[in-house]
Motif scaffolding. Structure first.
Motif, PDB file in Angstrom:
ATOM      1  N   ALA A   1      44.465  27.679  35.723  1.00  0.00           N
ATOM      2  CA  ALA A   1      43.859  28.930  36.200  1.00  0.00           C
ATOM      3  C   ALA A   1      44.246  29.141  37.663  1.00  0.00           C
ATOM      4  CB  ALA A   1      42.348  28.876  36.065  1.00  0.00           C
ATOM      5  N   VAL A   2      44.660  30.358  37.971  1.00  0.00           N
ATOM      6  CA  VAL A   2      45.029  30.720  39.342  1.00  0.00           C
ATOM      7  C   VAL A   2      43.801  31.303  40.018  1.00  0.00           C
ATOM      8  CG1 VAL A   2      46.551  32.147  40.766  1.00  0.00           C
ATOM      9  CG2 VAL A   2      47.413  31.167  38.604  1.00  0.00           C
ATOM     10  N   ILE A   3      43.412  30.705  41.133  1.00  0.00           N
ATOM     11  CA  ILE A   3      42.249  31.156  41.893  1.00  0.00           C
ATOM     12  C   ILE A   3      42.746  31.865  43.149  1.00  0.00           C
ATOM     13  CG2 ILE A   3      40.075  30.496  42.983  1.00  0.00           C
ATOM     14  CD1 ILE A   3      40.241  29.770  39.972  1.00  0.00           C
ATOM     15  N   GLU A   4      42.386  33.139  43.254  1.00  0.00           N
ATOM     16  CA  GLU A   4      42.787  33.924  44.427  1.00  0.00           C
ATOM     17  C   GLU A   4      41.834  33.652  45.575  1.00  0.00           C
ATOM     18  OE1 GLU A   4      42.911  37.995  43.154  1.00  0.00           O
ATOM     19  OE2 GLU A   4      44.460  37.596  41.655  1.00  0.00           O
TER      20      GLU A   4
ATOM     21  N   SER B   1      37.650  34.448  45.909  1.00  0.00           N
ATOM     22  CA  SER B   1      37.133  34.847  44.579  1.00  0.00           C
ATOM     23  C   SER B   1      36.208  33.806  44.033  1.00  0.00           C
ATOM     24  CB  SER B   1      38.283  35.086  43.612  1.00  0.00           C
ATOM     25  OG  SER B   1      39.157  34.005  43.518  1.00  0.00           O
TER      26      SER B   1
ATOM     27  N   HIS C   1      46.700  30.828  47.383  1.00  0.00           N
ATOM     28  CA  HIS C   1      46.068  30.703  46.071  1.00  0.00           C
ATOM     29  C   HIS C   1      45.914  29.221  45.697  1.00  0.00           C
ATOM     30  CE1 HIS C   1      46.977  34.895  45.942  1.00  0.00           C
ATOM     31  NE2 HIS C   1      46.706  35.040  44.654  1.00  0.00           N
TER      32      HIS C   1
ATOM     33  N   ARG D   1      49.223  36.317  35.942  1.00  0.00           N
ATOM     34  CA  ARG D   1      48.490  36.578  37.183  1.00  0.00           C
ATOM     35  C   ARG D   1      47.298  35.641  37.317  1.00  0.00           C
ATOM     36  NH1 ARG D   1      44.679  39.989  39.384  1.00  0.00           N
ATOM     37  NH2 ARG D   1      44.073  40.953  37.425  1.00  0.00           N
ATOM     38  N   ARG D   2      46.607  35.366  36.205  1.00  0.00           N
ATOM     39  CA  ARG D   2      45.407  34.522  36.235  1.00  0.00           C
ATOM     40  C   ARG D   2      45.593  33.153  35.582  1.00  0.00           C
ATOM     41  NH1 ARG D   2      41.405  36.967  38.777  1.00  0.00           N
ATOM     42  NH2 ARG D   2      41.154  39.190  38.541  1.00  0.00           N
ATOM     43  N   LEU D   3      46.512  33.051  34.620  1.00  0.00           N
ATOM     44  CA  LEU D   3      46.728  31.796  33.907  1.00  0.00           C
ATOM     45  C   LEU D   3      48.210  31.454  33.853  1.00  0.00           C
ATOM     46  CD1 LEU D   3      44.387  32.345  30.809  1.00  0.00           C
ATOM     47  CD2 LEU D   3      43.900  30.946  32.830  1.00  0.00           C
ATOM     48  N   HIS D   4      48.503  30.176  34.032  1.00  0.00           N
ATOM     49  CA  HIS D   4      49.861  29.657  33.865  1.00  0.00           C
ATOM     50  C   HIS D   4      49.813  28.671  32.691  1.00  0.00           C
ATOM     51  CE1 HIS D   4      50.796  31.585  37.542  1.00  0.00           C
ATOM     52  NE2 HIS D   4      51.586  30.678  38.082  1.00  0.00           N
TER      53      HIS D   4
END
Length: 119
Positions: free
Chosen positions: A113-116, A119, A58, A89-92
């Motif tokens: 923002a967490v990028i999988e 995606s 990620h 899951r998507r933001l820290h």
């Protein structure tokens, strides 16, 4: 991080510390460390703290960064401390402090923002 001369000095889950020896290239015309450099250190501390909590495949990118400057940065070394307040899951949601020779010079809050993959 290495382009500006910063090094990570502590890495723990949800927390990092980084240091930068201040050079002339980091200063503005009055001899203070440039505000953009202070913001960069805050961003890097918050971002790397977030990175410690995501899987290796990620990526984390800055979605929002707010920096409050408390004092001019005059000295030998900047130290940035970053930590994660809440990992999602998507933001820290993260915070960071930047210190110059033991004086707190800036406080920041950041959303990462967490990028999988794919995606």
């Amino acid at each position: 991080m290495h382009h500006v001369g910063a090094d990570l000095t502590l890495i723990a889950p949800g927390r990092i510390e980084a240091e930068l020896l201040i050079g002339e290239q980091h200063k503005q015309q009055r001899g203070f460390v440039h505000g953009g450099m202070v913001a960069t250190m805050a961003d890097l501390a918050a971002g790397f703290a977030a990175v410690t909590l995501v899987p290796d495949d990620h990526v984390v990118v800055t979605a929002d960064l707010r920096v409050s400057y408390l004092h001019p940065s005059v000295g030998r070394k900047l130290t940035a401390i970053g930590w994660v307040l809440k990992a999602g899951r998507r933001l820290h949601f993260c915070e960071a402090e930047v210190w110059c020779d033991g004086l707190l010079v800036a406080k920041a809050s950041a959303t990462m923002a967490v990028i999988e993959p794919n995606s």
